[in-house]
Design an enzyme around this catalytic site. Sequence first.
Site, PDB file in Angstrom:
ATOM      1  N   GLU A  15       0.941  -1.193  -0.086  1.00 17.73           N
ATOM      2  CA  GLU A  15       0.185   0.137   0.153  1.00 17.73           C
ATOM      3  C   GLU A  15       0.913   1.216  -0.104  1.00 17.73           C
ATOM      4  OE1 GLU A  15      -3.120   0.085  -0.399  1.00 17.73           O
ATOM      5  OE2 GLU A  15      -3.429  -2.305  -0.243  1.00 17.73           O
ATOM      6  N   HIS A 159      -8.113  -2.923   1.238  1.00 16.94           N
ATOM      7  CA  HIS A 159      -7.089  -2.211   0.414  1.00 16.94           C
ATOM      8  C   HIS A 159      -5.881  -2.336   1.499  1.00 16.94           C
ATOM      9  CE1 HIS A 159      -8.768  -1.287  -3.373  1.00 16.94           C
ATOM     10  NE2 HIS A 159      -9.826  -1.006  -2.666  1.00 16.94           N
ATOM     11  N   ASP A 164      -5.412  -8.131   1.292  1.00 17.86           N
ATOM     12  CA  ASP A 164      -5.271  -8.156  -0.011  1.00 17.86           C
ATOM     13  C   ASP A 164      -4.692  -9.407  -0.604  1.00 17.86           C
ATOM     14  OD1 ASP A 164      -7.083  -5.840   0.131  1.00 17.86           O
ATOM     15  OD2 ASP A 164      -5.525  -4.432  -0.952  1.00 17.86           O
TER      16      ASP A 164
END
Length: 468
Positions: A15, A159, A164
Amino acid sequence: MDPEDRSEIAFFDVETTVPKRGQRFAILEFGSILVCPKKLTELRSYTTLVQPADLSLISSLSVRCNGIKRDDVVLAPLFADIADTVYDILHGRIWAGHNILRFDCARIREAFAEIGRQPPEPKGAIDSLGLLTQKFGRRAGDMKMATLARYFGLGNQTHRSLDDVRMNLEVLKYCATVLFLESSLPYAHVDNSVSPETISSRRRIDASREGNTVTTSVRLPSISENSAAQPDPFNMSVLRNEMASDNHIQSDILMEEEQIEPSDVVASENTSDHEGFLTPDAMSLSNIKAMLFPFYPGSQMMKLKLLHGDSPLQLYCSYLKIRFGVNGKFLDNTGRRRLNFVVDLNPSLYSILEACDSNAQKLSVDSGSTSEWNPVVNPMKGFVNYPNARIHIATEINGDEARYATEIHQRESSGATQKLIFSNPNNEELESLLTTGSVVDAFLSLEPYDYQQKAGIRLVAKKLVIQS
């Protein structure tokens, strides 16, 4: 399992911040699971937040994308502190993830380069975005992880890195099972073009549809140092050929020359008729969404569109003050004048455009684009202390002749409105009308673009009413 053979598949995800123009990506979280290639079971997991060297890179747009705030990472380790662990997880293993070749791999290499270390190298790669696009097709709609997860009833994508990658593995399992069943039951196939809104429908298609078999022996290509900029390792020749021949794609530089699509809603000459256009105050931020649609029926090439609910997102904005008017000294590559001007944004319009930008950029990245994103709202700097955006006046080309595709009207002080007729867009008629400080009502279409490594949203005027 012998720990030295490193045969596990390393599913991983990062991320990051969402950079503005001129900024770089910064990793905010790394997550990975090691998976047994024979049983597809999770053997080990690792995840950590990462403190970027520059906390100011965590913008409100970044927070909207993954929910990671500055306070969340202020006490987290720097990437240099976790580099040994990341290297040990990834180096010499098969890498797997959704859109990793274009995004996650590049971010890992950048992060190691920033601390002056050699990055880990894989012995193979599985990019589920390219693999599933080719093998599973777009039966779930687009190829976003969130869409595929909803298709199989796996819940919402968070997310966050570890969630994920685990979702990624489950999606692959489900897709592989469907493909296995299809290859075993060639007369009972599901439609490959079902949208997310109709995924509960059960349809039959021709039993002769191609692409129903599972390849059981796929050679995993290794990735070179520059793999992030190279094509996907899977056979995407059909898609690439379609991209090369598609005549719908136009340069952002030549945006004023694009044809108006027949499906676009255009305001009527009666300025009281705003059908198809909504004021910013009448819109709900939660109803704004970005979706991918085929360029034309049957096309594998997708284009991004913005919707409000189920309708094309189009804005009616009254009393926009022009900050910078049309300037004829700027020309495009064909020698024609660039017809655009800059307006100040009121708070409600600013919020709508920021939400559109956030949704479109996220879908662009999730769908595999590596283009630099140009924000629709111009950054405030110098003496420009108010948010503003650029509006483009569309032109149409007919042979050697060009004409305005934007309807242009003028409202007199009495309230009467008349449509203005111009000879052609190459003269200076608009410069005297759209000047700094003047006011316009604008009917706007929001048109995403992605061309020559530049992507963003352009505001195209379908109709302008200039206040006298």
